[in-house]
Design an enzyme around this catalytic site. Structure first.
Site, PDB file in Angstrom:
ATOM      1  N   ASP A  98       0.880  -1.390  -0.118  1.00 16.53           N
ATOM      2  CA  ASP A  98      -0.011  -0.091   0.218  1.00 16.53           C
ATOM      3  C   ASP A  98       0.518   1.749  -0.064  1.00 16.53           C
ATOM      4  O   ASP A  98       1.973   1.419   0.427  1.00 16.53           O
ATOM      5  CB  ASP A  98      -0.766   0.278   1.217  1.00 16.53           C
ATOM      6  CG  ASP A  98      -2.228   1.137   1.161  1.00 16.53           C
ATOM      7  OD1 ASP A  98      -2.628   1.458   0.254  1.00 16.53           O
ATOM      8  OD2 ASP A  98      -2.027   1.890   2.497  1.00 16.53           O
TER       9      ASP A  98
ATOM     10  N   ASP B 287      -0.484   5.171   0.797  1.00 17.80           N
ATOM     11  CA  ASP B 287      -0.265   6.293   2.077  1.00 17.80           C
ATOM     12  C   ASP B 287      -0.846   5.542   3.353  1.00 17.80           C
ATOM     13  O   ASP B 287      -1.522   4.182   3.700  1.00 17.80           O
ATOM     14  CB  ASP B 287      -1.677   6.845   1.727  1.00 17.80           C
ATOM     15  CG  ASP B 287      -2.116   7.681   0.585  1.00 17.80           C
ATOM     16  OD1 ASP B 287      -1.353   8.718   0.272  1.00 17.80           O
ATOM     17  OD2 ASP B 287      -2.407   7.425  -0.540  1.00 17.80           O
TER      18      ASP B 287
ATOM     19  N   ASP C  11      -1.992  -1.013   5.717  1.00 23.14           N
ATOM     20  CA  ASP C  11      -1.938  -0.707   7.264  1.00 23.14           C
ATOM     21  C   ASP C  11      -3.423   0.159   7.334  1.00 23.14           C
ATOM     22  O   ASP C  11      -3.365   0.363   9.168  1.00 23.14           O
ATOM     23  CB  ASP C  11      -1.190   0.948   7.293  1.00 23.14           C
ATOM     24  CG  ASP C  11      -1.926   2.098   6.056  1.00 23.14           C
ATOM     25  OD1 ASP C  11      -3.000   2.674   6.956  1.00 23.14           O
ATOM     26  OD2 ASP C  11      -1.920   1.688   5.105  1.00 23.14           O
TER      27      ASP C  11
END
Length: 222
Positions: free
Chosen positions: A7, A9, A166
């Site tokens: 990922d 961001d 995240d």
């Protein structure tokens, strides 16, 4: 494992925490709270589940100059991001994966311009074999389309791929694509409820790709 999909961001660069605090300050100016549980709806995805601008206007109960508000928020956000650094362990993880001949990709619900801006700034772009963003798919996370496209571009299958995420939305996408996923929550996401995951880390500094190789060898022998 032949490939790793990251990922962007909140995992490589914490762009999410500053956005939350910028919006929280804007809500506070109107005498309103912005609970993290509510904000979590758009972390790792888009504004379909929770649209912070529209929700603010609804709570205020009257029209807001959203164009001006957006401009002010973007200015405040840029100030917060002025000295931003890659999250701990990012450089090490990318280099370790590359040294082991693994193919690397990014699967992000953000736009291509947004992701490329930071990848180029931190000189990370040459490390990735594929960068898949919201501009490339119809559905972003938690839909698995981003991960499926990334795997297609890398030429790998789910059982050859490891993902790092995240957020719960990102983890759901990886799970739906059949990929083993390790979560590395940030300040905004660490208290959220996550579906099943492979492993949880405080930072990418805790991950050792050599250990991953040993685990794969043991699985092959089993």
């Amino acid at each position: 494992m032949k490939a790793v999909i990251f990922d962007f961001d909140g995992l490589l660069l914490d762009t999410e925490t500053p956005w939350y605090y910028v919006f929280k300050e804007a809500y506070s100016a109107y005498g309103l709270e912005l609970p993290l549980s509510l904000w979590a709806g758009n972390v790792g995805t888009n504004f379909e589940e929770f649209h912070p601008y529209k929700y603010l206007e609804q709570q205020v109960g009257e029209p807001i100059d959203l164009k001006r508000l957006q401009s002010d928020l973007e200015h405040n956000y840029e100030l917060r991001m002025k000295n931003a650094q890659l999250l701990p362990g990012v450089d090490e993880a990318l280099q370790q994966a590359r040294q082991r001949g693994m193919r690397l990709a990014i699967a992000s619900s953000s736009t291509r311009d947004w992701v490329f801006k930071y990848l180029q700034y931190f000189e990370l772009l040459p490390l990735f074999d594929a960068v898949v963003t919201s501009d490339d798919v119809k559905c972003v996370k938690p839909d698995p389309e981003l991960y499926k496209l990334a795997m297609h571009q890398l030429g790998v299958s789910p059982n050859e791929t490891l993902a790092f995420e995240d957020s719960p939305n990102g983890l759901k996408a990886a799970n739906a694509a059949g990929i083993r996923c390790i979560i590395v929550p940030n300040e905004v996401t660490r208290e959220l409820d996550f579906p099943p995951y492979e492993r949880r880390l405080a930072s990418l500094l805790e991950f050792d790709f050599e250990q991953l190789s040993l685990e794969d060898e043991l699985m092959d022998l089993a």
